[in-house]
Design an enzyme around this catalytic site. Structure first.
Site, short mmCIF file in Angstrom:
data_model
loop_
_atom_site.label_atom_id
_atom_site.label_comp_id
_atom_site.label_asym_id
_atom_site.label_seq_id
_atom_site.Cartn_x
_atom_site.Cartn_y
_atom_site.Cartn_z
N ASP A 30 0.86 -1.19 0.00
CA ASP A 30 0.00 0.00 0.00
C ASP A 30 0.89 1.23 0.00
O ASP A 30 2.00 1.20 0.54
CB ASP A 30 -0.91 -0.01 1.24
CG ASP A 30 -2.13 0.88 1.07
OD1 ASP A 30 -3.24 0.34 0.90
OD2 ASP A 30 -1.98 2.13 1.08
N THR A 121 -13.85 -2.87 -8.00
CA THR A 121 -15.07 -2.75 -8.81
C THR A 121 -14.84 -1.69 -9.87
O THR A 121 -14.58 -0.53 -9.54
CB THR A 121 -16.25 -2.34 -7.90
OG1 THR A 121 -16.35 -3.31 -6.85
CG2 THR A 121 -17.56 -2.31 -8.68
N PHE A 147 -16.98 -10.06 -3.40
CA PHE A 147 -18.35 -9.77 -2.95
C PHE A 147 -18.44 -9.59 -1.44
O PHE A 147 -19.52 -9.70 -0.87
CB PHE A 147 -19.29 -10.89 -3.40
CG PHE A 147 -19.22 -11.15 -4.88
CD1 PHE A 147 -19.84 -10.28 -5.77
CD2 PHE A 147 -18.51 -12.22 -5.38
CE1 PHE A 147 -19.74 -10.50 -7.14
CE2 PHE A 147 -18.42 -12.46 -6.75
CZ PHE A 147 -19.04 -11.59 -7.62
N LYS A 212 -20.29 -8.01 -10.75
CA LYS A 212 -20.19 -7.25 -9.51
C LYS A 212 -21.20 -6.09 -9.45
O LYS A 212 -21.94 -5.94 -8.48
CB LYS A 212 -18.76 -6.72 -9.35
CG LYS A 212 -18.52 -5.84 -8.15
CD LYS A 212 -18.78 -6.59 -6.85
CE LYS A 212 -18.85 -5.67 -5.67
NZ LYS A 212 -17.63 -5.56 -4.93
N ASN A 216 -24.59 -5.68 -7.03
CA ASN A 216 -24.82 -4.54 -6.14
C ASN A 216 -26.05 -3.74 -6.56
O ASN A 216 -26.77 -3.20 -5.72
CB ASN A 216 -23.57 -3.65 -6.07
CG ASN A 216 -22.57 -4.20 -5.07
OD1 ASN A 216 -22.84 -5.19 -4.38
ND2 ASN A 216 -21.42 -3.57 -4.97
N PHE A 257 -32.17 -8.67 3.03
CA PHE A 257 -32.00 -7.41 2.32
C PHE A 257 -33.32 -6.73 2.02
O PHE A 257 -33.47 -6.01 1.04
CB PHE A 257 -31.19 -7.60 1.03
CG PHE A 257 -29.82 -7.03 1.18
CD1 PHE A 257 -28.89 -7.64 2.01
CD2 PHE A 257 -29.44 -5.86 0.54
CE1 PHE A 257 -27.64 -7.11 2.20
CE2 PHE A 257 -28.19 -5.31 0.72
CZ PHE A 257 -27.29 -5.94 1.55
N LEU A 258 -34.30 -6.99 2.89
CA LEU A 258 -35.60 -6.39 2.71
C LEU A 258 -35.95 -5.59 3.97
O LEU A 258 -37.11 -5.50 4.35
CB LEU A 258 -36.63 -7.52 2.48
CG LEU A 258 -37.76 -7.29 1.48
CD1 LEU A 258 -37.26 -6.71 0.17
CD2 LEU A 258 -38.50 -8.59 1.21
N CYS A 268 -19.72 1.21 -1.34
CA CYS A 268 -19.98 0.40 -2.54
C CYS A 268 -21.32 0.72 -3.21
O CYS A 268 -21.34 1.26 -4.32
CB CYS A 268 -19.93 -1.08 -2.19
SG CYS A 268 -18.27 -1.61 -1.74
N LYS A 331 -23.37 1.12 8.51
CA LYS A 331 -24.10 -0.06 8.95
C LYS A 331 -23.42 -0.58 10.20
O LYS A 331 -22.28 -0.18 10.50
CB LYS A 331 -24.12 -1.12 7.85
CG LYS A 331 -22.79 -1.78 7.56
CD LYS A 331 -23.01 -2.91 6.58
CE LYS A 331 -21.81 -3.82 6.51
NZ LYS A 331 -21.98 -4.89 5.53
C1 UDX Z 1 -22.04 -4.44 -0.34
C2 UDX Z 1 -22.42 -5.82 -0.90
O1 UDX Z 1 -23.34 -6.46 -0.01
C3 UDX Z 1 -21.20 -6.67 -1.07
O2 UDX Z 1 -21.54 -7.91 -1.64
C4 UDX Z 1 -20.21 -5.92 -1.95
O3 UDX Z 1 -19.03 -6.66 -2.08
C5 UDX Z 1 -19.90 -4.55 -1.39
O4 UDX Z 1 -21.09 -3.82 -1.19
P1 UDX Z 1 -21.37 -3.51 2.10
O5 UDX Z 1 -21.18 -2.18 1.46
O6 UDX Z 1 -20.35 -4.01 3.06
O7 UDX Z 1 -21.48 -4.66 0.96
O8 UDX Z 1 -22.75 -3.45 2.86
P2 UDX Z 1 -24.16 -4.20 2.82
O9 UDX Z 1 -24.25 -5.17 3.91
O10 UDX Z 1 -24.49 -4.67 1.47
O11 UDX Z 1 -25.12 -2.97 3.20
C6 UDX Z 1 -25.20 -1.83 2.37
C7 UDX Z 1 -26.14 -0.81 2.93
O12 UDX Z 1 -27.48 -1.24 2.78
C8 UDX Z 1 -25.97 -0.48 4.41
O13 UDX Z 1 -26.03 0.92 4.55
C9 UDX Z 1 -27.13 -1.16 5.07
O14 UDX Z 1 -27.52 -0.50 6.24
C10 UDX Z 1 -28.19 -1.07 3.99
N1 UDX Z 1 -29.23 -2.11 4.06
C11 UDX Z 1 -28.88 -3.41 3.92
C12 UDX Z 1 -30.55 -1.75 4.23
O15 UDX Z 1 -30.89 -0.56 4.35
N2 UDX Z 1 -31.51 -2.73 4.28
C13 UDX Z 1 -31.20 -4.04 4.15
O16 UDX Z 1 -32.12 -4.88 4.18
C14 UDX Z 1 -29.84 -4.40 3.96
#
Ligand code: UDX
Length: 441
Positions: A30, A121, A147, A212, A216, A257-258, A268, A331
């Site tokens: 890095d 990505t 992922f 990817k 997303n 995810f709902l 991301c 999160k």
């Molecule tokens: C995401 C993808 O899940 C992952 O596969 C990819 O490699 C990178 O991007 P990440 O950014 O770590 O991962 O977070 P993720 O768990 O996906 O949550 C993303 C956002 O969605 C968070 O702000 C979370 O609070 C929100 N979220 C998630 C919701 O609002 N509702 C849900 O049901 C799930």
């Protein structure tokens, strides 16, 4: 196998440590000397559950080193490119300058037969360009998207739900001889997860890059779908959490995810859907992704709605009101505040004249660096002292389990806005709280 990992952020640091734990001999590289020094000392430079333990475990084996010198990548057979591709300032497109810089710096250290595996990505088309740049070295480019989810990054890297290889292919879409050789090397790298039965999709560059952003985009769409339903629920007195439970029992829809609430943020999802729209425009197929514009606006509207709800419970004005915001990370189980909905709500309220105090179990330092004007507290109880309204913005376990009586004893007014639909309205109301939520009556 000797492996180099270029870029030691959330993705690369976890990847480097995980590859060492799978038995490989790894050097993480890095440009940030501070980050390298911390990693070399066995410390995680950011909060990620399981990473400190993994660094200690592999540190003892001597199979993991960190360096700021790209020359240390020489001799590795596989080089993983894990640098960031943030959103360009003032544009939707991805900023590829870190990828370009990493590959340019790597070029002089590559040997024929080496594999460069892109994990960042990127907009579709990037791999094809990078492959052309690698050609004179005799190294082969593979696109190998990642992922991992923050908070579960170690688990997701050691036990991925799938592996994707984008290989160089001929006109018929069949992997070239170099492609087959690269595939065999990667199979060796991932021998352990492949042995556990992890599905592997071997395909061409374009498909691998699209996988990817498609994944997303689907996840973002799923969240915005339920958040759009939350708007309907707010207009009708329905409960979006029960709605999600009920539709989620349909296996074709699924409950994961709902979760309706403040919506998605992080490094991301937001930037990936925007970069995807920008790329579609360049390819002349912008109509195909115009729905993502709506996905983005539904998501951003939730933040505004949260501020409006707080204003409602403050009898129409937040000017001069004390507001406690629980959560700053985008999160739970992360200290990442990039495009954090929680921090965005806190900042909006502060700008609109409220006195905002933010707390978070891990993200206070990162949040302070971004919004030094906000006030920060070490705990929920401290943040809530004298508050006119408490906002739950990131659903850390310790906030989900808050005792309404204990918190009620320190606030000025018992009013809570549940931005993640994780508190039990009946318990909180029974304890004398005004309870409001996004998408719940
Ligand atoms: C995401 C993808 O899940 C992952 O596969 C990819 O490699 C990178 O991007 P990440 O950014 O770590 O991962 O977070 P993720 O768990 O996906 O949550 C993303 C956002 O969605 C968070 O702000 C979370 O609070 C929100 N979220 C998630 C919701 O609002 N509702 C849900 O049901 C799930």
């Amino acid at each position: 196998m000797r492996i180099s990992v270029i870029g030691c952020g959330y993705l690369g640091a976890v990847h480097a440590a995980s590859m060492a734990s799978l038995g490989h001999d790894v050097v993480g590289i890095d440009v940030d000397a501070n980050k390298v020094a911390r990693l070399a000392a066995g410390q995680a430079p950011f909060y990620e559950p399981g990473l400190p333990e993994l660094l200690t475990e592999v540190g003892a084996t001597g199979r993991l080193r960190f360096s700021t010198d790209m020359a240390d990548a020489a001799g590795a057979q596989v080089h993983f490119v894990c640098v960031g591709t943030p959103q360009k300032q003032g544009e939707f497109r991805a900023d590829l300058s870190y990828v370009d810089a990493a590959v340019d710096a790597l070029l002089p250290h590559l040997a024929p037969g080496d594999v460069v595996a892109g994990k960042s990505t990127v907009p579709v088309g990037t791999a094809e360009e990078l492959a052309a740049r690698l050609e004179p070295t005799g190294a082969t480019l593979v696109w190998n998207p990642e992922f991992l989810r923050e908070g579960f990054a170690v688990q997701d890297t050691l036990h991925p739900d799938r592996l994707v290889y984008g290989l160089p292919t001929d006109e018929d879409g069949v992997p070239t001889a170099e492609g087959e050789a690269a595939r065999a090397l990667l199979d060796e790298v991932y021998a352990t997860p492949l042995g556990e039965g992890t599905p592997l999709v071997a395909t061409d560059y374009a498909t691998a890059q699209l996988v990817k952003v498609a994944a997303n985009s689907f996840l973002a769409t799923k969240i915005s779908f339920i958040n759009a339903m939350a708007e309907l629920c707010e207009a009708t007195g329905a409960d979006v959490t029960r709605l999600a439970d009920a539709i989620g029992y349909d296996a074709r829809i699924g409950r994961r995810f709902l979760n309706a609430g403040l919506g998605f943020g992080g490094g991301c999802l937001p930037k990936d859907i925007r970069a995807f729209m920008a790329r579609a425009g360049e390819l002349g197929v912008d109509q195909a992704l115009s729905f993502l514009r709506e996905v983005d606006s539904i998501n951003m509207r939730r933040r505004v709605r949260m501020v409006d709800l707080a204003r409602e419970v403050c009898a129409g004005s937040i000017v001069g009101r004390r507001v406690a915001v629980l959560g700053a990370a985008f999160k739970p189980d992360s200290d990442d505040v990039r495009d954090s909905p929680a921090l965005s709500v806190a900042a909006q309220m502060q700008l609109q004249g409220a006195h905002v105090t933010v707390t978070d179990p891990q993200a206070v330092e990162n949040a302070r660096a971004k919004w030094p004007d906000l006030k920060f507290a070490a705990s929920a109880l401290e943040a809530a002292q004298g508050a006119d309204v408490v906002l739950l913005a990131t659903e850390w376990a310790e906030y989900r389990e808050l005792d309404p009586a204990e918190l009620g004893a320190v606030v000025a007014r018992r009013a809570v806005v549940d931005g993640r639909n994780v508190l039990d309205p009946r318990t909180w109301r029974a304890a004398g709280w005004t309870y409001r939520a996004l998408g719940r009556p």
